[in-house]
Design a protein around this motif. Structure first.
Motif, mmCIF file in Angstrom:
data_model
loop_
_atom_site.group_PDB
_atom_site.id
_atom_site.type_symbol
_atom_site.label_atom_id
_atom_site.label_comp_id
_atom_site.label_asym_id
_atom_site.label_seq_id
_atom_site.Cartn_x
_atom_site.Cartn_y
_atom_site.Cartn_z
ATOM 1 N N PHE A 89 11.802 -14.906 -18.553
ATOM 2 C CA PHE A 89 10.934 -14.970 -18.408
ATOM 3 C C PHE A 89 11.635 -12.843 -18.769
ATOM 4 C CE2 PHE A 89 8.475 -17.088 -14.997
ATOM 5 C CZ PHE A 89 8.187 -18.046 -15.362
ATOM 6 N N VAL A 90 12.845 -12.443 -18.344
ATOM 7 C CA VAL A 90 13.711 -11.997 -18.887
ATOM 8 C C VAL A 90 13.400 -11.916 -21.002
ATOM 9 C CG1 VAL A 90 15.391 -10.143 -18.796
ATOM 10 C CG2 VAL A 90 14.095 -11.363 -17.028
ATOM 11 N N GLN A 91 14.065 -12.673 -20.892
ATOM 12 C CA GLN A 91 14.059 -12.980 -22.696
ATOM 13 C C GLN A 91 12.965 -13.132 -22.988
ATOM 14 O OE1 GLN A 91 16.076 -17.034 -23.196
ATOM 15 N NE2 GLN A 91 16.439 -15.856 -25.696
ATOM 16 N N ALA A 92 11.352 -13.345 -22.858
ATOM 17 C CA ALA A 92 10.479 -13.098 -23.546
ATOM 18 C C ALA A 92 10.027 -12.135 -23.092
ATOM 19 C CB ALA A 92 9.629 -14.112 -22.753
ATOM 20 N N GLY A 93 10.212 -11.714 -22.340
ATOM 21 C CA GLY A 93 9.596 -9.570 -22.143
ATOM 22 C C GLY A 93 8.789 -9.434 -21.673
ATOM 23 N N LEU A 94 8.619 -10.226 -20.212
ATOM 24 C CA LEU A 94 7.677 -10.225 -19.607
ATOM 25 C C LEU A 94 8.433 -9.313 -18.670
ATOM 26 C CD1 LEU A 94 6.831 -14.035 -19.189
ATOM 27 C CD2 LEU A 94 5.380 -12.104 -20.301
ATOM 28 N N GLY A 95 9.501 -9.263 -17.984
ATOM 29 C CA GLY A 95 9.674 -8.040 -17.186
ATOM 30 C C GLY A 95 11.392 -7.850 -16.741
ATOM 31 N N LEU A 96 11.924 -6.559 -16.085
ATOM 32 C CA LEU A 96 13.266 -6.950 -16.210
ATOM 33 C C LEU A 96 13.524 -7.173 -14.282
ATOM 34 C CD1 LEU A 96 13.327 -2.912 -16.906
ATOM 35 C CD2 LEU A 96 13.765 -4.362 -18.268
ATOM 36 N N CYS A 97 14.432 -7.788 -14.100
ATOM 37 C CA CYS A 97 14.534 -8.137 -12.883
ATOM 38 C C CYS A 97 16.178 -7.931 -12.316
ATOM 39 C CB CYS A 97 14.609 -10.367 -13.235
ATOM 40 S SG CYS A 97 15.111 -11.158 -11.540
ATOM 41 N N ILE A 98 15.375 -7.977 -10.817
ATOM 42 C CA ILE A 98 17.081 -7.897 -9.916
ATOM 43 C C ILE A 98 17.809 -8.746 -8.855
ATOM 44 C CG2 ILE A 98 17.742 -6.115 -7.803
ATOM 45 C CD1 ILE A 98 15.353 -4.524 -8.480
ATOM 46 N N LEU A 99 18.920 -9.543 -9.614
ATOM 47 C CA LEU A 99 19.528 -10.436 -9.544
ATOM 48 C C LEU A 99 20.953 -10.297 -9.258
ATOM 49 C CD1 LEU A 99 18.603 -12.986 -11.725
ATOM 50 C CD2 LEU A 99 17.733 -12.909 -9.758
ATOM 51 N N PRO A 100 21.790 -11.159 -8.861
ATOM 52 C CA PRO A 100 23.164 -10.490 -7.457
ATOM 53 C C PRO A 100 23.202 -11.057 -8.901
ATOM 54 C CG PRO A 100 21.968 -12.397 -6.234
ATOM 55 C CD PRO A 100 20.959 -11.575 -7.254
ATOM 56 N N ALA A 101 24.571 -10.612 -9.291
ATOM 57 C CA ALA A 101 25.799 -10.514 -10.661
ATOM 58 C C ALA A 101 26.238 -11.920 -11.209
ATOM 59 C CB ALA A 101 26.976 -9.884 -10.374
ATOM 60 N N ALA A 102 26.134 -12.885 -10.308
ATOM 61 C CA ALA A 102 26.621 -14.201 -10.307
ATOM 62 C C ALA A 102 25.548 -15.200 -11.077
ATOM 63 C CB ALA A 102 26.962 -14.974 -9.794
ATOM 64 N N MET A 103 23.845 -14.784 -10.784
ATOM 65 C CA MET A 103 22.608 -15.093 -11.090
ATOM 66 C C MET A 103 22.423 -14.883 -12.532
ATOM 67 S SD MET A 103 21.317 -15.915 -7.428
ATOM 68 C CE MET A 103 19.412 -17.211 -8.431
ATOM 69 N N ALA A 104 22.802 -13.805 -12.921
ATOM 70 C CA ALA A 104 22.303 -12.586 -14.179
ATOM 71 C C ALA A 104 22.617 -12.800 -15.350
ATOM 72 C CB ALA A 104 22.515 -10.896 -13.610
ATOM 73 N N ALA A 105 23.199 -13.511 -15.509
ATOM 74 C CA ALA A 105 24.174 -13.440 -16.739
ATOM 75 C C ALA A 105 23.564 -15.029 -17.837
ATOM 76 C CB ALA A 105 25.370 -13.609 -17.239
ATOM 77 N N ALA A 106 23.309 -14.466 -19.095
ATOM 78 C CA ALA A 106 22.301 -16.251 -19.868
ATOM 79 C C ALA A 106 21.688 -15.572 -20.940
ATOM 80 C CB ALA A 106 20.626 -16.018 -18.751
#
Length: 346
Positions: A275-292
């Protein structure tokens, strides 16, 4: 002629009582008269009688094998006088003679021999079953619960373990894992933050950093770190409210003085990153789950410029005894967890 009425022929009077049966005493001597254990019918016995005799099984078996009272007492970790008193109590409570004197020692009575034979058979079955249960206990998997953002960190720990590790891993929210732990379905759980319920123990493992996930072409993507202050007008996507990840994200937003609109909620970090990649919004996640692919993750700073992290720890139920191999593996995991970089991607 009789000198007193106590010497006269006794007369039996039947009296019907309501309420507790009164204590009986000998009218002549004042001594208490012991009532024989109540029985509901021929060949039946009460639960209290069974419970009494169950404790006698090892002793009866020992006597059947020719063990003396002194030897039996030593085997069971009691003194010889204590063993003699236990035998007398069993006989008194059951109203059955179990032993008789024979020379300087004792021998089983006829009734005692019958019960001792049954004790031998019963204990053989019980000890065999106990051996099976203990063997199963010592070979069952260690049941460990973990947050999804941490499960990938277990692999290198298990691979580096000095001994074979049989592990069953359950993933879920902190609340779900703690519920399983309280219900004895887990041996331990790795969660954050620290539970407030006093029935749980806590062993600190490390601090888990949180990042802001943004589209690759977003202006914030080039930053080395970011504060959330001033991002209140940005749309956000977020984990479902049942997860402590979402609760911590809300806490960070509150600290920064923002109340962003949540465009989408999900219980899956992969879905949120898409969803972030599609531009729907920013997101707060643990660093281990954040990269893609297609997104960038930027470390979050709190208003005091400290890194945004939450405590992670190993939780167990206070006072609950675990099999030795489970305790050993959990201790090893706790000791080696300091090697884990919780900011690394799984």
């Amino acid at each position: 002629m009789t000198n007193s009425w106590c010497d006269a022929r006794p007369t039996l009077h039947l009296v019907q009582f309501s309420g507790p049966i009164p204590k009986l005493t000998d009218s002549c001597t004042g001594a208490s008269i012991r009532r024989r254990p109540s029985v509901t019918g021929p060949g039946t016995f009460t639960s209290s009688q069974l419970a009494t005799l169950t404790g006698a099984l090892p002793t009866l078996r020992a006597f059947r094998r020719g063990t003396t009272v002194t030897e039996a007492a030593r085997e069971q970790g009691v003194s010889q006088p204590a063993m003699s008193r236990m035998i007398a109590r069993w006989e008194s409570d059951l109203a059955i003679p179990l032993v008789r004197k024979q020379g300087r020692g004792i021998a089983l009575t006829e009734e005692g021999m019958v019960l001792a034979g049954a004790a031998e058979e019963a204990l053989a079955v019980f000890e065999s079953s106990l051996e099976t249960v203990m063997s199963t206990r010592d070979s069952r998997p260690v049941r460990l619960g973990t947050l999804r953002s941490l499960s990938g960190h277990l692999a290198p720990l298990i691979a580096d373990a000095q001994t074979r590790v049989n592990l069953s891993v359950s993933e879920g929210s902190a609340d779900a894992l703690l519920s399983l732990l309280a219900g004895s379905e887990l041996d331990a759980a790795i969660v954050g933050p620290r539970p407030t319920d006093a029935k749980f123990t806590w062993s600190f493992l490390g601090d888990q950093p949180f990042h802001l996930v943004v589209p690759r072409d977003h202006p914030l993507a080039v930053l080395r770190e970011v504060q959330l202050t001033g991002l209140g007008d940005e749309p956000f996507v977020a984990m479902d409210k049942q997860y402590t990840t979402r609760q911590f994200a809300d806490e960070l937003c509150q600290e920064a003085g923002i109340n962003p609109v949540i465009a989408v909620e999900s219980d899956n970090s992969h879905t949120l990153r898409s969803f972030v990649q599609a531009g729907l919004g920013l997101c707060i996640l643990p660093a281990a789950m954040a990269a893609a692919p297609g997104v960038s993750s930027v470390p979050i700073l709190r208003p005091d410029s400290s890194t945004a992290t939450r405590e992670i720890g190993l939780v167990r139920v206070a006072g609950r005894q675990l099999p030795p191999h489970v305790r050993t593996i959990l201790l090893n995991l706790t000791a080696t967890f300091s090697q884990v970089r919780l900011g690394d991607r799984n």
